[in-house]
Write a protein that holds these residues in place. Structure first.
Motif, PDB file in Angstrom:
ATOM      1  N   ASN A   1      -5.874   0.738   6.795  1.00 42.27           N
ATOM      2  CA  ASN A   1      -6.540  -0.066   5.768  1.00 42.27           C
ATOM      3  C   ASN A   1      -6.318  -1.553   5.991  1.00 42.27           C
ATOM      4  OD1 ASN A   1      -7.920   1.782   4.082  1.00 42.27           O
ATOM      5  ND2 ASN A   1      -6.005   2.406   3.126  1.00 42.27           N
TER       6      ASN A   1
ATOM      7  N   LEU B   1       0.826  -1.212   0.000  1.00 38.72           N
ATOM      8  CA  LEU B   1       0.000   0.000   0.000  1.00 38.72           C
ATOM      9  C   LEU B   1       0.862   1.265   0.000  1.00 38.72           C
ATOM     10  CD1 LEU B   1      -2.774  -1.061   2.549  1.00 38.72           C
ATOM     11  CD2 LEU B   1      -2.989  -0.866   0.076  1.00 38.72           C
ATOM     12  N   GLU B   2       1.960   1.227   0.716  1.00 39.41           N
ATOM     13  CA  GLU B   2       2.858   2.376   0.752  1.00 39.41           C
ATOM     14  C   GLU B   2       3.655   2.509  -0.544  1.00 39.41           C
ATOM     15  OE1 GLU B   2       3.706   2.384   5.595  1.00 39.41           O
ATOM     16  OE2 GLU B   2       5.255   1.706   4.200  1.00 39.41           O
TER      17      GLU B   2
ATOM     18  N   GLN C   1       0.307   5.239  -0.376  1.00 41.83           N
ATOM     19  CA  GLN C   1      -0.373   5.622   0.857  1.00 41.83           C
ATOM     20  C   GLN C   1       0.636   5.875   1.974  1.00 41.83           C
ATOM     21  OE1 GLN C   1      -3.377   2.778   1.924  1.00 41.83           O
ATOM     22  NE2 GLN C   1      -4.678   3.281   0.174  1.00 41.83           N
TER      23      GLN C   1
ATOM     24  N   THR D   1      -6.798   1.602  -7.783  1.00 39.58           N
ATOM     25  CA  THR D   1      -6.946   1.448  -6.330  1.00 39.58           C
ATOM     26  C   THR D   1      -8.227   0.696  -5.988  1.00 39.58           C
ATOM     27  OG1 THR D   1      -5.758   3.533  -5.960  1.00 39.58           O
ATOM     28  CG2 THR D   1      -7.099   2.697  -4.143  1.00 39.58           C
TER      29      THR D   1
ATOM     30  N   ALA E   1      -2.359   5.633   6.957  1.00 39.60           N
ATOM     31  CA  ALA E   1      -3.459   5.202   6.095  1.00 39.60           C
ATOM     32  C   ALA E   1      -3.305   3.730   5.718  1.00 39.60           C
ATOM     33  CB  ALA E   1      -3.506   6.056   4.834  1.00 39.60           C
ATOM     34  N   ALA E   2      -2.080   3.323   5.389  1.00 39.10           N
ATOM     35  CA  ALA E   2      -1.826   1.931   5.012  1.00 39.10           C
ATOM     36  C   ALA E   2      -2.110   0.990   6.176  1.00 39.10           C
ATOM     37  CB  ALA E   2      -0.384   1.778   4.531  1.00 39.10           C
TER      38      ALA E   2
END
Length: 519
Positions: free
Chosen positions: A69, A55-56, A61, A137, A65-66
């Motif tokens: 999630n 995610l990063e 992200q 996404t 946030a990652a």
């Protein structure tokens, strides 16, 4: 063929005929179930262990946030089992629930692999960063939640389905069933170990397409393993909606709050067998007291009159809840281990000589021992952190990001908590299967899984509260970014105290619990 050749627990074979004990079930069926579980867990952990990095790295992200999630998705993975369990117990049965949800699982794994490897679906990247579109996404998260739904139909059913392969009314098979839970947990940890080592390396060094593609292939192998054993499986028939039955008992008992429960149980509607050891509140038993108003035009109203079986189901669930709650604190500190074969091959035979119990320990004793070991593990972790901080002070390493101390200092607490896991979590898995009402075993297995989710939430809450309280007045707090300037040992003492209080409550709960007898 003799009557003894068939199982006595109501199971049937894949064709719907009474299950032949010589041709179905036992370890010859379980090897396919264990193979399925190992591959499915490899697939699950293979795509989830390193998910924050993806995610990063690819979806651009931030760390918060990652992490959020992944936490939200992981929590969903432990909530969806309630859906799968409900369908299994109510309508589909465990075999067809697993068979149905693996299709959803495969779709999710395939879409995930495509989103990380196919041009147009995977984000475009340059030397500095990646630039995912909204559609890319969205495709990734759709895949992720397909997997969450797919695992929801497998998690609560596979362990119960494996236990179904052993007739609990047969003393020989009953002993083998206890051993099955140990090997089932080992198969989980084998898959997790490969995923967290080999697959993570592939994701970071070869590419995310391969890193997600291999788990997808592993999931395909899990499906193959499962269906190869179809002719050998013993299948429990679904018993209708357990939720509806529970609500009917509650409604009927409220409607009859003024009705007197007779001392003669033969007067109750569908009296339970005398050997039943399930005891409960007489207020619930009112739901099974037959009155003149219960029959409308010659038909029994299930919202006014319930069978004793229904009443006992609800009582069983109520009695399981305190034991379930005791697993939440434990779940805040546990980690995977490979103690299962040691427990099965060494500890059980040795304990059996002293206790005389066929399983070495009763299920409640086994869970209690695990809770005690978890307390010791937190004390050991605290002591070692005190030693580490002393080493830091003496050598003035406060500002270093690392400390020149071997990682093997962590072995004692890992060793102990791994041992505790085998006692408590596997004991809990077996306990919830054995003590659940026959038609609610998948649902109860799903309920036991929720301790992991709630344990994670409790851990997050503890860290948040501790950080907020200990950083007042500009202080660094117990758990600062630089742990060399903090007091992580205090947090371990807190966990030890909470674990001790939890164990004390558990002792009180287990003292009055009466085991259900197999009939």
């Amino acid at each position: 063929m003799a009557q003894d050749d068939y199982s006595n627990d109501g199971t049937v074979d894949i064709k719907g005929n009474p299950a032949n004990k010589k041709k179905t079930g036992n370890w010859k069926a379980c090897r396919y179930i264990l193979g399925n579980e190992c591959c499915e867990r490899l697939a699950y952990y293979g795509m989830s262990t390193n998910l924050v990095n993806y995610l990063e790295d690819r979806l651009n992200q931030g760390n918060v946030a990652a992490s959020n999630n992944v936490t939200n998705w992981s929590g969903t993975c432990y909530i969806t089992p309630l859906i799968g369990a409900f369908l299994a117990d109510s309508y589909l049965g465990r075999y067809w629930t697993i068979a149905s949800f693996v299709v959803i699982y495969i779709i999710g794994m395939t879409l995930l692999t495509l989103s990380a490897s196919v041009p147009g679906l995977k984000p475009s990247c340059d030397k500095d960063s990646c630039h995912p579109t909204t559609g890319q996404t969205a495709a990734f998260f759709v895949a992720l939640y397909f997997i969450a739904l797919g695992t929801g139909g497998i998690k609560p059913c596979v362990s119960s389905f494996g236990a179904d392969q052993f007739d609990e009314t047969d003393e020989t098979e009953k002993k083998k069933k206890s051993s099955f839970f140990n090997w089932f947990y080992l198969s989980i940890n084998i898959g997790a170990l490969i995923a967290s080592s080999v697959l993570v390396w592939i994701q970071m060094n070869v590419g995310w397409g391969w890193g997600f593609g291999i788990p997808a292939v592993a999931m395909a192998l899990a499906v193959v393993f499962f269906f190869l054993g179809s002719k050998l499986y013993r299948i429990q028939k679904p018993g209708g909606s357990p939720i509806t039955r529970i609500i009917q008992v509650i409604v009927a008992s409220f409607r009859k709050y003024q009705v007197q429960v007779p001392d003669d149980k033969s007067l109750l509607y569908e009296t339970a067998e005398e050997e039943s050891q399930i005891q409960g509140s007489r207020s619930l038993t009112r739901a099974a007291v037959e009155t003149r108003a219960d029959n409308i035009k010659g038909l029994t109203n299930p919202w006014r009159l319930c069978t004793v079986t229904q009443v006992e189901e609800l009582k069983s669930i109520i009695r399981l809840l305190p034991i379930w709650a005791s697993g939440i604190v434990f779940a805040t500190v546990y980690m995977s281990s490979f103690w299962a074969p040691v427990y099965d091959r060494v500890i059980v035979p040795y304990a059996r000589k002293f206790t005389g119990h066929e399983r070495g320990f009763t299920q409640l004793q086994r869970m209690g021992i695990g809770l005690v070991i978890s307390i010791v593990s937190m004390i050991v972790a605290g002591v070692l952190e005190v030693v580490r901080l002393k080493f830091v002070r003496e050598n003035i390493y406060y500002d270093l990001e690392y400390i020149p101390m071997t990682i093997f200092w962590q072995v004692p607490q890992y060793f102990l908590i791994g041992c505790a896991e085998v006692f408590t979590f596997i004991g809990q898995l077996e306990f919830f299967y054995d003590q659940a009402p026959d038609a609610m075993r998948s649902l109860c297995s799903a309920l036991s899984l929720t301790t992991v989710a709630l344990g994670n939430y409790l851990s997050t809450l503890l860290v948040t509260v501790v950080t907020k309280v200990t950083t007042r007045g500009g202080k660094l707090g117990w758990i600062p970014d630089n742990l060399n300037r903090g007091h992580l040992d205090y947090f371990y003492w807190l966990l030890a105290i909470l674990s001790f209080l939890n164990f004390t409550v558990y002792l009180w709960i287990s003292k009055w619990y009466t085991y259900k007898k197999a009939t």
